[in-house]
Design an enzyme around this catalytic site. Sequence first.
Site, PDB file in Angstrom:
ATOM      1  N   LEU A   1      16.786 -14.519 -36.282  1.00 42.46           N
ATOM      2  CA  LEU A   1      17.061 -15.259 -37.521  1.00 42.46           C
ATOM      3  C   LEU A   1      16.047 -14.866 -38.586  1.00 42.46           C
ATOM      4  O   LEU A   1      14.859 -14.716 -38.305  1.00 42.46           O
ATOM      5  CB  LEU A   1      16.997 -16.768 -37.278  1.00 42.46           C
ATOM      6  CG  LEU A   1      18.004 -17.363 -36.291  1.00 42.46           C
ATOM      7  CD1 LEU A   1      18.015 -18.892 -36.394  1.00 42.46           C
ATOM      8  CD2 LEU A   1      19.423 -16.819 -36.527  1.00 42.46           C
ATOM      9  N   SER A   2      16.541 -14.680 -39.803  1.00 45.87           N
ATOM     10  CA  SER A   2      15.689 -14.295 -40.929  1.00 45.87           C
ATOM     11  C   SER A   2      16.380 -14.720 -42.208  1.00 45.87           C
ATOM     12  O   SER A   2      17.614 -14.672 -42.297  1.00 45.87           O
ATOM     13  CB  SER A   2      15.506 -12.776 -40.932  1.00 45.87           C
ATOM     14  OG  SER A   2      15.081 -12.337 -42.211  1.00 45.87           O
ATOM     15  N   SER A   3      15.589 -15.107 -43.192  1.00 48.05           N
ATOM     16  CA  SER A   3      16.182 -15.493 -44.482  1.00 48.05           C
ATOM     17  C   SER A   3      16.930 -14.323 -45.096  1.00 48.05           C
ATOM     18  O   SER A   3      17.871 -14.496 -45.864  1.00 48.05           O
ATOM     19  CB  SER A   3      15.092 -15.950 -45.453  1.00 48.05           C
ATOM     20  OG  SER A   3      14.406 -17.035 -44.889  1.00 48.05           O
TER      21      SER A   3
ATOM     22  N   HIS B   1      12.389 -21.362 -38.462  1.00 53.46           N
ATOM     23  CA  HIS B   1      11.317 -22.148 -39.095  1.00 53.46           C
ATOM     24  C   HIS B   1      11.275 -23.555 -38.497  1.00 53.46           C
ATOM     25  O   HIS B   1      10.206 -24.079 -38.190  1.00 53.46           O
ATOM     26  CB  HIS B   1      11.586 -22.322 -40.590  1.00 53.46           C
ATOM     27  CG  HIS B   1      11.599 -21.056 -41.388  1.00 53.46           C
ATOM     28  ND1 HIS B   1      12.735 -20.558 -41.965  1.00 53.46           N
ATOM     29  CD2 HIS B   1      10.604 -20.205 -41.727  1.00 53.46           C
ATOM     30  CE1 HIS B   1      12.438 -19.442 -42.642  1.00 53.46           C
ATOM     31  NE2 HIS B   1      11.150 -19.207 -42.497  1.00 53.46           N
TER      32      HIS B   1
ATOM     33  N   GLN C   1       2.766 -10.537 -52.218  1.00 53.61           N
ATOM     34  CA  GLN C   1       3.116  -9.729 -51.049  1.00 53.61           C
ATOM     35  C   GLN C   1       4.401  -8.921 -51.241  1.00 53.61           C
ATOM     36  O   GLN C   1       4.897  -8.327 -50.293  1.00 53.61           O
ATOM     37  CB  GLN C   1       3.179 -10.601 -49.795  1.00 53.61           C
ATOM     38  CG  GLN C   1       4.326 -11.586 -49.740  1.00 53.61           C
ATOM     39  CD  GLN C   1       4.163 -12.561 -48.576  1.00 53.61           C
ATOM     40  OE1 GLN C   1       3.333 -13.448 -48.607  1.00 53.61           O
ATOM     41  NE2 GLN C   1       4.963 -12.386 -47.535  1.00 53.61           N
TER      42      GLN C   1
ATOM     43  N   MET D   1       8.142 -19.185 -46.723  1.00 48.58           N
ATOM     44  CA  MET D   1       8.596 -18.869 -48.080  1.00 48.58           C
ATOM     45  C   MET D   1       9.916 -19.599 -48.350  1.00 48.58           C
ATOM     46  O   MET D   1      10.648 -19.242 -49.277  1.00 48.58           O
ATOM     47  CB  MET D   1       8.754 -17.359 -48.245  1.00 48.58           C
ATOM     48  CG  MET D   1       7.420 -16.640 -48.073  1.00 48.58           C
ATOM     49  SD  MET D   1       7.287 -15.065 -48.933  1.00 48.58           S
ATOM     50  CE  MET D   1       8.614 -14.168 -48.189  1.00 48.58           C
ATOM     51  N   GLY D   2      10.238 -20.602 -47.533  1.00 48.00           N
ATOM     52  CA  GLY D   2      11.441 -21.397 -47.768  1.00 48.00           C
ATOM     53  C   GLY D   2      12.701 -20.722 -47.266  1.00 48.00           C
ATOM     54  O   GLY D   2      12.643 -19.808 -46.446  1.00 48.00           O
TER      55      GLY D   2
ATOM     56  N   LEU E   1      14.900 -22.151 -45.336  1.00 47.11           N
ATOM     57  CA  LEU E   1      14.574 -22.403 -43.936  1.00 47.11           C
ATOM     58  C   LEU E   1      15.782 -22.274 -43.011  1.00 47.11           C
ATOM     59  O   LEU E   1      16.888 -22.704 -43.343  1.00 47.11           O
ATOM     60  CB  LEU E   1      13.979 -23.806 -43.804  1.00 47.11           C
ATOM     61  CG  LEU E   1      12.747 -24.047 -44.680  1.00 47.11           C
ATOM     62  CD1 LEU E   1      12.258 -25.479 -44.524  1.00 47.11           C
ATOM     63  CD2 LEU E   1      11.630 -23.064 -44.365  1.00 47.11           C
ATOM     64  N   HIS E   2      15.546 -21.680 -41.853  1.00 47.31           N
ATOM     65  CA  HIS E   2      16.562 -21.581 -40.812  1.00 47.31           C
ATOM     66  C   HIS E   2      15.972 -22.141 -39.526  1.00 47.31           C
ATOM     67  O   HIS E   2      14.814 -22.595 -39.498  1.00 47.31           O
ATOM     68  CB  HIS E   2      17.048 -20.140 -40.650  1.00 47.31           C
ATOM     69  CG  HIS E   2      15.928 -19.149 -40.498  1.00 47.31           C
ATOM     70  ND1 HIS E   2      15.096 -19.125 -39.407  1.00 47.31           N
ATOM     71  CD2 HIS E   2      15.486 -18.164 -41.325  1.00 47.31           C
ATOM     72  CE1 HIS E   2      14.219 -18.158 -39.553  1.00 47.31           C
ATOM     73  NE2 HIS E   2      14.418 -17.560 -40.705  1.00 47.31           N
TER      74      HIS E   2
END
Length: 277
Positions: free
Chosen positions: A179-181, A33, A57, A26-27, A29-30
């Site tokens: 790590l998470s957006s 990804h 979602q 879903m972009g 990006l870290h």
Amino acid sequence: MQLISTIAALRERLKQEHSIAFIPTMGNLHEGHLNLMRQGRQHGKCVVASIFVNPLQFGPSEDFEQYPRTLEADCEKLADIVDVVFAPAVNEMYPVRQSVFVEPPPIADEWCGAARPGHFRGMATVVLKLLNIVQPQVALFGKKDYQQLHIIREMVAQLNLPVVIVGGETVRAADGLALSSRNQYLNTVEREEATFLHQTLRDISAKVLGGARDFMALQHDAVTMLSKRGWMVDYVAICNQSDLLPADAQQRDWVVIAAAKLGRTRLLDNVEIGLDA
Ligand code: PAF
């Protein structure tokens, strides 16, 4: 790297490719990804990433509108890593109101599914659409979203989709936070506290490896401790890796999964426990 936004142009670009590794995102990006994308290179000659914030979602009171959209920066990060970025608009993916859905397995109503009704149905539906559009030989998903990966594997197996699913290891900050957006929603105090979720799951894992088998007590203690520190806990659960049902003493491969909110930020994490490892 080529940026493509229509299904027709993507199909034209990929029609001669016979070894495609695909990483849907879903972009925003870290490194988590990017790690998956680099891993993609080991699985396909042509590496395709998609960037699409999928409205299907998100629940009505969730963060669909606020979800960070950073296409330009994402493309810069991907320039030397992937061959194609597919970034469709919502109208391209859903030209008519979507009325055909993937009905995910019953486990989709548990854990994150209990807190986010309809989430996995929308996720599985877009993943199936993306797999049909890209037609990769291999698709890669992060293990951080453990239940998502499980549901995708079930969908692929039960619907006989001709794609191999690869799970990528979770990438963590130095203090252990996955790590998470969504980590960027955390304020400074919350960011410091956030590492405690991973520590809690590691403690449970260490106790189970040390012989503890009262799973209910371990889960209960973890929820109590997190709640005292200000977390709003959705669940902490010790499950079988194979079906994500509550851990069965006969099995050897378990996983501790958890979701909890710090302020407005919902964080997920998991730690696998392999008794034979
Ligand atoms: O994990 C995600 O980023 C999304 O759920 C996915 C798999 C790209 C589907 O929208």
